[in-house]
Each structure stands twice: as structure tokens, then as C-alpha cells.
Design an enzyme around this catalytic site. Structure first.
Site, short mmCIF file in Angstrom:
data_model
loop_
_atom_site.label_atom_id
_atom_site.label_comp_id
_atom_site.label_asym_id
_atom_site.label_seq_id
_atom_site.Cartn_x
_atom_site.Cartn_y
_atom_site.Cartn_z
N GLN A 131 0.76 -1.16 -0.19
CA GLN A 131 0.00 0.10 -0.11
C GLN A 131 0.81 1.34 0.03
O GLN A 131 1.65 1.53 1.05
CB GLN A 131 -0.96 0.09 1.30
N GLY A 132 0.81 1.81 -1.03
CA GLY A 132 1.31 3.40 -0.91
C GLY A 132 0.61 4.46 -0.66
O GLY A 132 0.10 5.17 -1.56
N TYR A 133 0.45 4.66 0.50
CA TYR A 133 -0.54 5.64 0.92
C TYR A 133 0.49 6.94 1.72
O TYR A 133 0.60 7.87 1.14
CB TYR A 133 -1.62 5.48 2.20
N SER A 134 0.83 6.50 2.76
CA SER A 134 1.59 7.54 3.87
C SER A 134 2.91 7.90 3.09
O SER A 134 3.46 7.26 2.35
CB SER A 134 1.80 7.10 5.20
N SER A 166 4.10 -1.59 4.26
CA SER A 166 4.32 -2.68 4.71
C SER A 166 4.41 -3.75 3.47
O SER A 166 3.72 -3.83 2.63
CB SER A 166 2.95 -3.22 5.52
N GLU A 248 -9.39 -1.85 5.14
CA GLU A 248 -8.15 -1.98 5.93
C GLU A 248 -8.60 -1.82 7.26
O GLU A 248 -7.96 -2.86 8.08
CB GLU A 248 -7.36 -0.88 5.47
N GLU A 385 -6.04 8.75 17.11
CA GLU A 385 -6.66 10.23 17.09
C GLU A 385 -7.61 10.30 15.76
O GLU A 385 -8.64 10.72 15.88
CB GLU A 385 -5.68 11.06 17.12
#
Length: 402
Positions: A131-134, A166, A248, A385
Site C-alpha cells: 500500500q502506497g499511502y503515507s 508494509s 483496511e 486520533e
């Protein structure tokens, strides 16, 4: 959908017979050894055979459409299959991010061409996804991401970096959020699929406090991506990305809760650690009354959580997938998992101070590293949060603070 005459017991007999013939006998004896064989790099020959058989049958994803290689089973049949697998001690060998996150989103949003291209590899467990998100500057505020994707006519050109990717060092493909319009924030994001073997992709594993490296930094330098690997509308990737995040968080919460009360992790459970290291009083209760009280509260919360996860899963399968309520479940699952590991380490006493070397058993050392790793449970998959903000806005409909 599979046709077994509409009779769950007819299907049960079919599933039982198939498992008896196809589940390798060598994997039956020890559940922990079975998991290790499946997770080994490379997987053991027996685990590979089991994955291939389940993948060919489509039962690793039992309710996915049969036209793409899935099991095509009804929800009732899938429950029967799970029961029969549990009865013989068989774990599902088909998993990963392709199953938990991207696959369900692809079924819902993908073009027919993308489904035909990517679903078979996910269903058979032959293609791994990351997963290429953050990004280094875009974590909680994911929509501020800056990885650029330029239209070069016959291809997309991608430059930028991702972090906490990951399994990127083991992945074949990456589902990735990129910026295709810098003049807008959410509306300037697109969703592309990147072959990790493409020139310009570089992966660097990150070593964590517990000594493992499940996360990576991923760099894209002039990476060319075919135009047909755009997933969803151009500049419409944020909608797809939010849906994937629901899948997810739903899967993360189920996993976290299962670890809290389920089968032993590294051979240590909360009550097992209390009995073995704290001891019992003359009435057979855990001798430390404060630890006993907190352990009971934890186990009650974990049991209630597991029942909620199962109910939500049934509701999701009956409707339109997971809802925004999965955010509160992920929040609760992270807290329960952290409480569990803290209780175990506290129960170990001085035996919970080890890192390596003699004087500590393997389960004791594993408990310490698992406790350290669990600190990330409230960060990964969306921080606690952010999860609470999602619940506030999308579930409860509360206004933004003035």
C-alpha cells in the site's frame, strides 16, 4: 454462486470431503508450525501445495465472484467452510493486502479489464500487494500527499516517496495514491497501480524497535506506469482510497481483537502468564488481586469486541461492505491488543526484561518484542486520533470545533 442444492449440509459434506483429500496431513498437527510454514520465505513445500489447492478452488476468498476465480459461495456456505476448516485445524493460506484491502475495492470500483488482470493473482495467492499511502510529510493528513504523477501521453510518470509501506520489499505490485493536480487537495489525488519491478522503484526496509522490518521506505524516481493502470477516475482517487481504508480498518480491527483473546501468541496468554508467573492463591484465583481485576476487565472487553466484530462482518456481507464505524472498532482493537501485551509483560516480572541471550525462554523474549511492536497498533491503519475524528464526523455527525 456455487450450487449445492441450496442445502448447507450438502455443502458441508462436500467441503469436508475436499479438505480430507486436499489439506496436507503434515500441517494438521501443530497450528503454530502450520503458520510458520506458511509465513516462511520461501514457504514450505507443504504450505505451497496447500496454497495452490485453495487458490485453484477459490476458497481462500470464498464469497468472491466465481467468474474471477473466487469461491462464489453464499455467506452460509462460507460459514460452513470456515467451520470445517477449523475442525481439521486448517488455516486459510490466501491473505495479505490483496485480499484484505485492494481486492474488495477492486471488485467494487475496478474496470472489467483491471479485474481480469489483477484478481486472479490475489485469489491464488501468487501476487503480493503493498500500500502506497503515507508519505514522510503526509501521515495523519494523508490528503496533503505530494508524490507527483504526470501525464506523459502514453504513460504516467511518477516521482516521490512513501513510508511505512508494509511488505514493500516482498511485494509484486503497489496500489498507490499520487497527486495529479496540484491546484486542489482531495480532488487532485488519483489512484494508480504500480508494478514493483518497474525501473526507478527502490525499497528500503525500516528496522523497528522490536528488531523486525515489516515496514519500508519506497522511492519512485521517473517511474513509468501504463495509462491503463489508473484505478478509478482521474483526480477521483480519494473516494476510492477512503473505501479501501474502511476495508483496511475492518480487517485490522478483527486481527487485533483476535490476538487479544484467541489462541496463544508465542505460547503466552494473559491468564497463562498470570497463572505461571504470578501464581494462584489458596482458592485457585490469581494471587495478585489488582492484576486479576485488570485481566478480567480486559478479557471481558476483548470478548465483547470479538462478538461486535463478528456481528459487523455479517452486517457488512449482507449490505455494502464495512462502514465508517470500522474506525471505532480499529481504535478499540488497538487498545485491547496493547492492554493484552502490557498485562503479559507485567505478569512476567523480571522474566519480561529480556531481549536476547540465556536466562530467558523463547516465549518470554517473544512476549517482550510483541509488547514493543504493539505500540504501533494505535498508529498503523490510521492513528487512534484520526479514527476518533472519523467517528465524530461520519458516524455521529458532530460539527467541527469552533
Amino acid at each position: 454462486m456455487a450450487d449445492f442444492g441450496g442445502d448447507a449440509e450438502t455443502f458441508r459434506a462436500e467441503a469436508r470431503a475436499w479438505l480430507a483429500e486436499n489439506f496436507p496431513a503434515s500441517l494438521k498437527a501443530d497450528p503454530a508450525a502450520q503458520l510458520a510454514a506458511m509465513q516462511a520465505q520461501p514457504e514450505s513445500p507443504e504450505a505451497k501445495l496447500w496454497r495452490e489447492r485453495m487458490g485453484a478452488k477459490g476458497w481462500g476468498v470464498p464469497t468472491w465472484p466465481a467468474e474471477y476465480g473466487g469461491g462464489g459461495l453464499s455467506r452460509q456456505e462460507a460459514r460452513v467452510l470456515a467451520e470445517e476448516m477449523a475442525a481439521v485445524g486448517a488455516r486459510n493460506p490466501i491473505g495479505g493486502m490483496g485480499v484484505m484491502m485492494f481486492g474488495p475495492t477492486l471488485i467494487e470500483y475496478g474496470t472489467e479489464a483491471l479485474k481480469r488482470q489483477h484478481l486472479p493473482g490475489i485469489i491464488t495467492g501468487t501476487v503480493r500487494w503493498c500500500q502506497g499511502y503515507s508519505e514522510p510529510g503526509s501521515g495523519s493528513d494523508l490528503a496533503s500527499l505530494q508524490t507527483r504523477c504526470e501525464d506523459k501521453g502514453d504513460h504516467w510518470l511518477i516521482n516521490g516517496s512513501k513510508i511505512w509501506t508494509s511488505g514493500a520489499n516482498l511485494a509484486d505490485w503497489c496500489f498507490c495514491l499520487v497527486r495529479t493536480d496540484s491546484s486542489k487537495k482531495h480532488e487532485g489525488i488519483s489512484f494508480v497501480l504500480i508494478d514493483m519491478k518497474t525501473p526507478g522503484v527502490e525499497v528500503r526496509p525500516i528496522r523497528l524497535i522490536n528488531g523486525t522490518s515489516p515496514f519500508c521506505e519506497t522511492f519512485f524516481t521517473d517511474v513509468k506506469v501504463p495509462k491503463d493502470q489508473l484505478f478509478g477516475p482521474l483526480n477521483g482517487g480519494w473516494t476510492v482510497a477512503k473505501r479501501l481504508l474502511q476495508f483496511e480498518r475492518d480487517n485490522i480491527s478483527a486481527g487485533l481483537g483476535g490476538a487479544s483473546i484467541g489462541a496463544p501468541v508465542n505460547a503466552l496468554t494473559v491468564m497463562g502468564a498470570l497463572k505461571d508467573y504470578v501464581g494462584l492463591d489458596e482458592t485457585g484465583r490469581v494471587a495478585d488481586s489488582d492484576l486479576r481485576r485488570r485481566a478480567i476487565e480486559h478479557l471481558m472487553e476483548a470478548q465483547a469486541f470479538q462478538q461486535t466484530v463478528r456481528r459487523a462482518a455479517d452486517e457488512a456481507r449482507a449490505g455494502n461492505g464495512p462502514s465508517a464505524a470500522t474506525s471505532i472498532m480499529k481504535y478499540a482493537g488497538a487498545k485491547i491488543a496493547q492492554d493484552r501485551n502490557e498485562l503479559i509483560v507485567e505478569a512476567l516480572g523480571t522474566a519480561g526484561l529480556g531481549w536476547t541471550g540465556e536466562g530467558y525462554s523463547a516465549p518470554e523474549l517473544a512476549a517482550v518484542r510483541t509488547w514493543l511492536r504493539s505500540k504501533g497498533n494505535s498508529i498503523e491503519g490510521g492513528t487512534s486520533e484520526i479514527n476518533l475524528n472519523v467517528v465524530s464526523k461520519r458516524v455521529l455527525g458532530l460539527p467541527d470545533p469552533k
